[in-house]
Design a protein around this motif. Structure first.
Motif, PDB file in Angstrom:
ATOM      1  N   LYS A   1       0.833  -1.193   0.000  1.00  0.00           N
ATOM      2  CA  LYS A   1       0.000   0.000   0.000  1.00  0.00           C
ATOM      3  C   LYS A   1       0.869   1.245   0.000  1.00  0.00           C
ATOM      4  O   LYS A   1       1.992   1.245   0.498  1.00  0.00           O
ATOM      5  N   GLY A   2       0.330   2.303  -0.560  1.00  0.00           N
ATOM      6  CA  GLY A   2       1.009   3.582  -0.578  1.00  0.00           C
ATOM      7  C   GLY A   2       0.010   4.709  -0.453  1.00  0.00           C
ATOM      8  O   GLY A   2      -1.194   4.503  -0.586  1.00  0.00           O
ATOM      9  N   ILE A   3       0.508   5.912  -0.197  1.00  0.00           N
ATOM     10  CA  ILE A   3      -0.342   7.095  -0.064  1.00  0.00           C
ATOM     11  C   ILE A   3       0.152   8.156  -1.041  1.00  0.00           C
ATOM     12  O   ILE A   3       1.353   8.403  -1.150  1.00  0.00           O
ATOM     13  N   VAL A   4      -0.785   8.774  -1.741  1.00  0.00           N
ATOM     14  CA  VAL A   4      -0.457   9.888  -2.641  1.00  0.00           C
ATOM     15  C   VAL A   4      -0.231  11.109  -1.762  1.00  0.00           C
ATOM     16  O   VAL A   4      -1.141  11.561  -1.063  1.00  0.00           O
TER      17      VAL A   4
ATOM     18  N   ARG B   1      -1.115   6.995 -16.395  1.00  0.00           N
ATOM     19  CA  ARG B   1      -1.568   7.124 -17.786  1.00  0.00           C
ATOM     20  C   ARG B   1      -2.318   8.417 -17.999  1.00  0.00           C
ATOM     21  O   ARG B   1      -2.146   9.080 -19.013  1.00  0.00           O
ATOM     22  N   THR B   2      -3.200   8.747 -17.059  1.00  0.00           N
ATOM     23  CA  THR B   2      -3.800  10.081 -17.033  1.00  0.00           C
ATOM     24  C   THR B   2      -3.445  10.678 -15.681  1.00  0.00           C
ATOM     25  O   THR B   2      -3.304   9.947 -14.694  1.00  0.00           O
ATOM     26  N   ASN B   3      -3.290  11.976 -15.621  1.00  0.00           N
ATOM     27  CA  ASN B   3      -2.886  12.612 -14.377  1.00  0.00           C
ATOM     28  C   ASN B   3      -3.900  12.324 -13.274  1.00  0.00           C
ATOM     29  O   ASN B   3      -5.107  12.263 -13.527  1.00  0.00           O
ATOM     30  N   LEU B   4      -3.404  12.160 -12.062  1.00  0.00           N
ATOM     31  CA  LEU B   4      -4.296  11.912 -10.940  1.00  0.00           C
ATOM     32  C   LEU B   4      -5.096  13.170 -10.622  1.00  0.00           C
ATOM     33  O   LEU B   4      -4.569  14.288 -10.720  1.00  0.00           O
ATOM     34  N   PRO B   5      -6.359  13.012 -10.230  1.00  0.00           N
ATOM     35  CA  PRO B   5      -7.161  14.182  -9.847  1.00  0.00           C
ATOM     36  C   PRO B   5      -6.720  14.708  -8.484  1.00  0.00           C
ATOM     37  O   PRO B   5      -6.110  13.973  -7.696  1.00  0.00           O
ATOM     38  N   PRO B   6      -7.043  15.967  -8.164  1.00  0.00           N
ATOM     39  CA  PRO B   6      -6.645  16.522  -6.864  1.00  0.00           C
ATOM     40  C   PRO B   6      -7.233  15.762  -5.675  1.00  0.00           C
ATOM     41  O   PRO B   6      -6.630  15.725  -4.606  1.00  0.00           O
ATOM     42  N   LYS B   7      -8.403  15.130  -5.845  1.00  0.00           N
ATOM     43  CA  LYS B   7      -8.998  14.392  -4.727  1.00  0.00           C
ATOM     44  C   LYS B   7      -8.178  13.157  -4.367  1.00  0.00           C
ATOM     45  O   LYS B   7      -8.398  12.550  -3.317  1.00  0.00           O
ATOM     46  N   ALA B   8      -7.207  12.776  -5.198  1.00  0.00           N
ATOM     47  CA  ALA B   8      -6.369  11.614  -4.924  1.00  0.00           C
ATOM     48  C   ALA B   8      -5.313  11.899  -3.856  1.00  0.00           C
ATOM     49  O   ALA B   8      -4.745  10.961  -3.298  1.00  0.00           O
ATOM     50  N   ILE B   9      -5.063  13.166  -3.570  1.00  0.00           N
ATOM     51  CA  ILE B   9      -4.052  13.492  -2.561  1.00  0.00           C
ATOM     52  C   ILE B   9      -4.532  12.994  -1.201  1.00  0.00           C
ATOM     53  O   ILE B   9      -5.628  13.313  -0.759  1.00  0.00           O
ATOM     54  N   GLY B  10      -3.734  12.167  -0.570  1.00  0.00           N
ATOM     55  CA  GLY B  10      -4.095  11.565   0.702  1.00  0.00           C
ATOM     56  C   GLY B  10      -4.764  10.209   0.554  1.00  0.00           C
ATOM     57  O   GLY B  10      -4.974   9.517   1.538  1.00  0.00           O
ATOM     58  N   ALA B  11      -5.092   9.822  -0.678  1.00  0.00           N
ATOM     59  CA  ALA B  11      -5.759   8.542  -0.912  1.00  0.00           C
ATOM     60  C   ALA B  11      -4.728   7.418  -0.990  1.00  0.00           C
ATOM     61  O   ALA B  11      -3.533   7.653  -1.171  1.00  0.00           O
ATOM     62  N   THR B  12      -5.211   6.188  -0.871  1.00  0.00           N
ATOM     63  CA  THR B  12      -4.321   5.039  -0.942  1.00  0.00           C
ATOM     64  C   THR B  12      -4.219   4.527  -2.374  1.00  0.00           C
ATOM     65  O   THR B  12      -5.146   4.675  -3.167  1.00  0.00           O
ATOM     66  N   VAL B  13      -3.081   3.945  -2.679  1.00  0.00           N
ATOM     67  CA  VAL B  13      -2.853   3.301  -3.971  1.00  0.00           C
ATOM     68  C   VAL B  13      -2.285   1.911  -3.701  1.00  0.00           C
ATOM     69  O   VAL B  13      -1.776   1.633  -2.620  1.00  0.00           O
ATOM     70  N   ARG B  14      -2.408   1.040  -4.688  1.00  0.00           N
ATOM     71  CA  ARG B  14      -1.815  -0.292  -4.600  1.00  0.00           C
ATOM     72  C   ARG B  14      -0.551  -0.308  -5.437  1.00  0.00           C
ATOM     73  O   ARG B  14      -0.587  -0.007  -6.627  1.00  0.00           O
ATOM     74  N   VAL B  15       0.565  -0.666  -4.824  1.00  0.00           N
ATOM     75  CA  VAL B  15       1.823  -0.817  -5.534  1.00  0.00           C
ATOM     76  C   VAL B  15       1.996  -2.304  -5.806  1.00  0.00           C
ATOM     77  O   VAL B  15       2.319  -3.079  -4.911  1.00  0.00           O
ATOM     78  N   MET B  16       1.733  -2.709  -7.044  1.00  0.00           N
ATOM     79  CA  MET B  16       1.788  -4.118  -7.406  1.00  0.00           C
ATOM     80  C   MET B  16       3.238  -4.600  -7.377  1.00  0.00           C
ATOM     81  O   MET B  16       4.156  -3.841  -7.659  1.00  0.00           O
ATOM     82  N   LEU B  17       3.432  -5.855  -7.048  1.00  0.00           N
ATOM     83  CA  LEU B  17       4.775  -6.397  -6.960  1.00  0.00           C
ATOM     84  C   LEU B  17       5.206  -7.027  -8.275  1.00  0.00           C
ATOM     85  O   LEU B  17       5.925  -8.022  -8.307  1.00  0.00           O
ATOM     86  N   TYR B  18       4.738  -6.469  -9.379  1.00  0.00           N
ATOM     87  CA  TYR B  18       5.160  -6.894 -10.719  1.00  0.00           C
ATOM     88  C   TYR B  18       5.260  -5.654 -11.574  1.00  0.00           C
ATOM     89  O   TYR B  18       4.645  -4.636 -11.233  1.00  0.00           O
TER      90      TYR B  18
END
Length: 128
Positions: A25-28, A107-124
């Motif tokens: 897991k990661g955070i923007v 691929r497309t820029n992240l929206p501003p609401k993504a700041i503070g949100a979680t992302v999945r960092v795939m292990l591939y």
């Protein structure tokens, strides 16, 4: 710093019955920026358990998924089921500073609401 009480090991079961971790897991934390201008095409991500620049090397080139919920459901092209979940895919490009942050291009820029949100960092894909 940041506590991760919501982090649970997301696992899959191999044929041997041993659990396998599929993603971290990661955070923007925001976008790459200078004193006055920000570059929205490059997002800064704090990955769980990465606290130094030397730890970033494993994650270079790994895929990142920002999953969000939309208002309108769309049909999945593969399964044919409708879902309100959408994904923006990206890739870890390089380290940012010495504290373990990474720069990512989506691929497309992240929206501003993504700041503070979680992302999945795939292990591939694997570079081993």
């Amino acid at each position: 710093w940041l506590q991760w009480p919501w982090v649970e090991a997301v696992v899959s079961t191999q044929s041997t019955g041993q659990p396998t971790k599929l993603f971290s897991k990661g955070i923007v934390t925001g976008f790459r920026r200078g004193q006055r201008n920000q570059t929205v095409s490059t997002s800064l991500i704090k990955i769980e358990g990465v606290d130094a620049k030397k730890d970033v090397d494993f994650y270079l080139g790994k895929r990142i998924a920002y999953i969000y919920r939309a208002n309108k459901a769309r049909k999945n092209k593969v399964t044919g089921r409708e879902s309100k979940l959408r994904v923006i895919w990206g890739k870890v490009r390089r380290a940012h500073g010495s504290s373990g942050l990474v720069r990512c291009a989506f691929r497309t820029n992240l929206p501003p609401k993504a700041i503070g949100a979680t992302v999945r960092v795939m292990l591939y894909p694997s570079r081993v």
